[in-house]
Design a protein around this motif. Structure first.
Motif, PDB file in Angstrom:
ATOM      1  N   THR A   6       0.854  -1.180   0.000  1.00 42.11           N
ATOM      2  CA  THR A   6       0.000   0.000   0.000  1.00 42.11           C
ATOM      3  C   THR A   6       0.894   1.236   0.000  1.00 42.11           C
TER       4      THR A   6
ATOM      5  N   TRP B 172       1.436   5.493  -0.684  1.00 41.27           N
ATOM      6  CA  TRP B 172       0.861   6.840  -0.706  1.00 41.27           C
ATOM      7  C   TRP B 172       1.905   7.808  -1.243  1.00 41.27           C
TER       8      TRP B 172
ATOM      9  N   TYR C 126       3.164  11.711  -2.175  1.00 41.24           N
ATOM     10  CA  TYR C 126       2.950  13.081  -1.697  1.00 41.24           C
ATOM     11  C   TYR C 126       2.925  14.038  -2.886  1.00 41.24           C
TER      12      TYR C 126
ATOM     13  N   LEU D 163      -2.003  10.397   8.387  1.00 44.74           N
ATOM     14  CA  LEU D 163      -2.198   9.165   7.621  1.00 44.74           C
ATOM     15  C   LEU D 163      -2.116   7.932   8.496  1.00 44.74           C
TER      16      LEU D 163
ATOM     17  N   PHE E  59      -1.235  13.737   0.692  1.00 47.77           N
ATOM     18  CA  PHE E  59      -1.027  12.339   0.309  1.00 47.77           C
ATOM     19  C   PHE E  59      -2.173  11.830  -0.565  1.00 47.77           C
ATOM     20  N   GLU E  60      -1.831  10.977  -1.522  1.00 47.12           N
ATOM     21  CA  GLU E  60      -2.842  10.283  -2.314  1.00 47.12           C
ATOM     22  C   GLU E  60      -2.448   8.811  -2.429  1.00 47.12           C
ATOM     23  N   LEU E  61      -3.438   7.952  -2.326  1.00 48.15           N
ATOM     24  CA  LEU E  61      -3.200   6.521  -2.471  1.00 48.15           C
ATOM     25  C   LEU E  61      -2.972   6.215  -3.947  1.00 48.15           C
TER      26      LEU E  61
ATOM     27  N   LYS F 219      -2.681  -0.063  -4.079  1.00 49.78           N
ATOM     28  CA  LYS F 219      -2.990  -1.043  -3.039  1.00 49.78           C
ATOM     29  C   LYS F 219      -3.165  -2.376  -3.726  1.00 49.78           C
TER      30      LYS F 219
END
Length: 530
Positions: free
Chosen positions: A362, A364, A366, A509, A524-526, A529
């Motif tokens: 997973t 994330w 920036y 987060l 932050f963005e995912l 995953k």
């Protein structure tokens, strides 16, 4: 009872402040623990933290925080933020405790580890590391040292064809380069023109034929036309390489001239066009065959040397060691010669990302990052560290050159927003979102997947990383390395703001989001995953 006891090891006053504001209490590291931390740092083969500055004094005028720390001195911390995982007492790592590091991340956070992991990437993913990671070899391994020697020779042959075409007045097609506005002496463009033949310098008519022959045979190998070949590589046997390289050095670095026949010129053009279809790095590798030699597990630019000669690389790797570098633990990487410059100056990008889980992976990303500039104007003809290593820890030792364009920021830092504005002025407004960011995300994910099976996975851990990228003329990002302890020490107004923000958003987060999945996680963005 609320499980709000934390411990900080290292220079992280922002983390301490933000946790206290959330009602957490610090279990302070005793002085013996600090000595133990230093002992671990010296005796484990760990990637060094980027910054090792002293802990900033934390204001506690009434001694309230000291008192609370005293009251929890015998309690296990629930959250640990440290420079090194191995500097942490393993008894503190209970199952439900949150720690900001994973074990065995040197598989991608050291230069040697990243080099090896990405070599294995094609076996794991349908991805070619040559599209985002400059060619890299571990010189302590016999097979890889031989592969580097072959690569150096083949690159020299291709470079000679490029130089021959340039000498004949044929300019290679390339994407628009950032104009260098400064006309002052010493400010070099990204591609200093190959000098014309010096008076009385010899010409090398047979040299082009040798290079053509090598490139033809290499192209045949790349196109899988060498199935019945008895020898392992055409590179080793088809010409006298010692003689060829010495003559190539005369042409590339000493101004000796070349003469092309019309037929040779056409052959050069055709061969380079076909090789470009097979070699993703043909354009960025330039024509001067510059390589960069790095200690395999160092940071902050320690021990890094640029060179243009094969014998220098091999001699340095065998006989030169920087402090704390084991003999043979060196990597050599192709230097990105055709890179984007800003105001005639080299820069790189520091990009943060966080891994909150390895099973499933997973990641994330920036959305904010920053650029780091060199102190001297970029030049491929001069290989000083002040021109070629963008690390803040390197550049802080150099005064800005009087030949530097005055538009380069005095603190040598830009935000990504400033860079986007600059790209828009060049007519490349879409390059950031359409080329650079997707390229950086893909490179990060490929690096993580290539090393995933090597990492020591632990539920409850997370880690903030800092990836460094160069930018090619076509705005293609090239991954250089990934740091497991990216510095949070501000060196400018830009980094003071961004470093504080990324620490704040990391805590959002990994802590706030547990209790409130819809809370803000800032920039932050995912992105992945599994």
């Amino acid at each position: 009872q609320e499980k709000k006891i934390f411990m900080v090891q290292g220079p992280y006053p922002i983390i301490r402040h933000l946790l206290r504001a959330r009602g957490w209490v610090e279990r302070k590291l005793p002085s013996m623990g600090r000595q133990l931390e230093q002992h671990h740092s010296l005796n484990y083969a760990l990637p060094r933290a980027e910054e090792e500055e002293e802990e900033q004094c934390d204001e506690d005028p009434n001694g309230i925080h000291d008192l609370m720390s005293y009251l929890v001195r015998d309690q296990l911390p629930n959250f640990i933020w440290t420079n090194f995982l191995k500097a942490t007492d393993h008894e503190l790592l209970q199952q439900d405790h949150v720690v900001n590091h994973y074990a065995r991340v040197d598989a991608f956070t050291t230069k040697e580890g990243l080099c090896l992991s990405l070599q294995n990437l094609p076996w794991i993913e349908q991805a070619d590391p040559n599209t985002f990671f400059p060619r890299c070899y571990r010189l302590g391994t016999t097979d890889e040292q031989e592969a580097f020697i072959e690569d150096f020779r083949l690159t020299a042959a291709r470079s000679l064809l490029k130089l021959a075409l340039e000498e004949a007045g044929d300019r290679p097609v390339r994407t628009k380069q950032v104009p260098n506005p400064s006309k002052r002496a010493g400010v070099m463009s990204s591609h200093p023109k190959h000098s014309t033949a010096l008076a009385g310098s010899p010409l090398y008519p047979e040299l082009v034929e040798d290079a053509l022959e090598v490139c033809k045979q290499h192209l045949a190998v790349l196109q899988h036309q060498d199935i019945d070949r008895g020898t392992p590589s055409p590179c080793r046997t088809c010409i006298n390489w010692d003689h060829f390289l010495q003559e190539y050095y005369h042409v590339a670095h000493e101004g000796a001239g070349l003469v092309l026949t019309r037929q040779q010129r056409k052959q050069c053009q055709n061969l380079l066009r076909h090789l470009a279809e097979q070699l993703p790095q043909l354009s960025m590798e330039g024509k001067l065959n510059i390589w960069i030699l790095k200690p395999g597990a160092e940071s902050q630019g320690r021990g890094i040397v640029c060179t243009t000669r094969l014998e220098e690389v091999l001699q340095l790797a065998r006989g030169f060691t920087a402090p704390s570098v084991q003999v043979g633990r060196w990597v050599v990487q192709k230097y990105v010669e055709r890179l984007l410059t800003i105001f005639g100056t080299k820069f790189d990008i520091r990009q943060w990302f966080v891994v909150t889980d390895w099973k499933p992976l997973t990641v994330w990303f920036y959305r904010d990052c920053y650029l780091r500039f060199c102190s001297w104007p970029f030049s491929l003809c001069h290989l000083e560290r002040a021109r070629h290593l963008c690390n803040v820890s390197v550049q802080k030792w150099y005064k800005t050159s009087p030949e530097q364009d005055p538009r380069v920021p005095p603190d040598k830092i830009w935000s990504n927003k400033q860079f986007q504005e600059y790209l828009a002025q060049l007519g490349q407004a879409d390059a950031w979102h359409q080329v650079l960011v997707p390229g950086m995300k893909a490179a990060v994910l490929n690096a993580l997947r290539s090393a995933q099976d090597q990492v020591g996975f632990r539920k409850g851990s997370f880690e903030l990383y800092g990836a460094d990228f160069l930018v090619g003329e076509d705005c293609q990002p090239w991954l250089l390395e990934i740091n497991s302890c990216p510095t949070m020490r501000p060196s400018s107004a830009v980094t003071r703001r961004l470093c504080a923000n990324v620490q704040r958003d990391t805590l959002r987060l990994v802590l706030d989001r547990k209790n409130n999945p819809t809370c803000s996680i800032g920039a932050f963005e995912l992105i992945y995953k599994e």
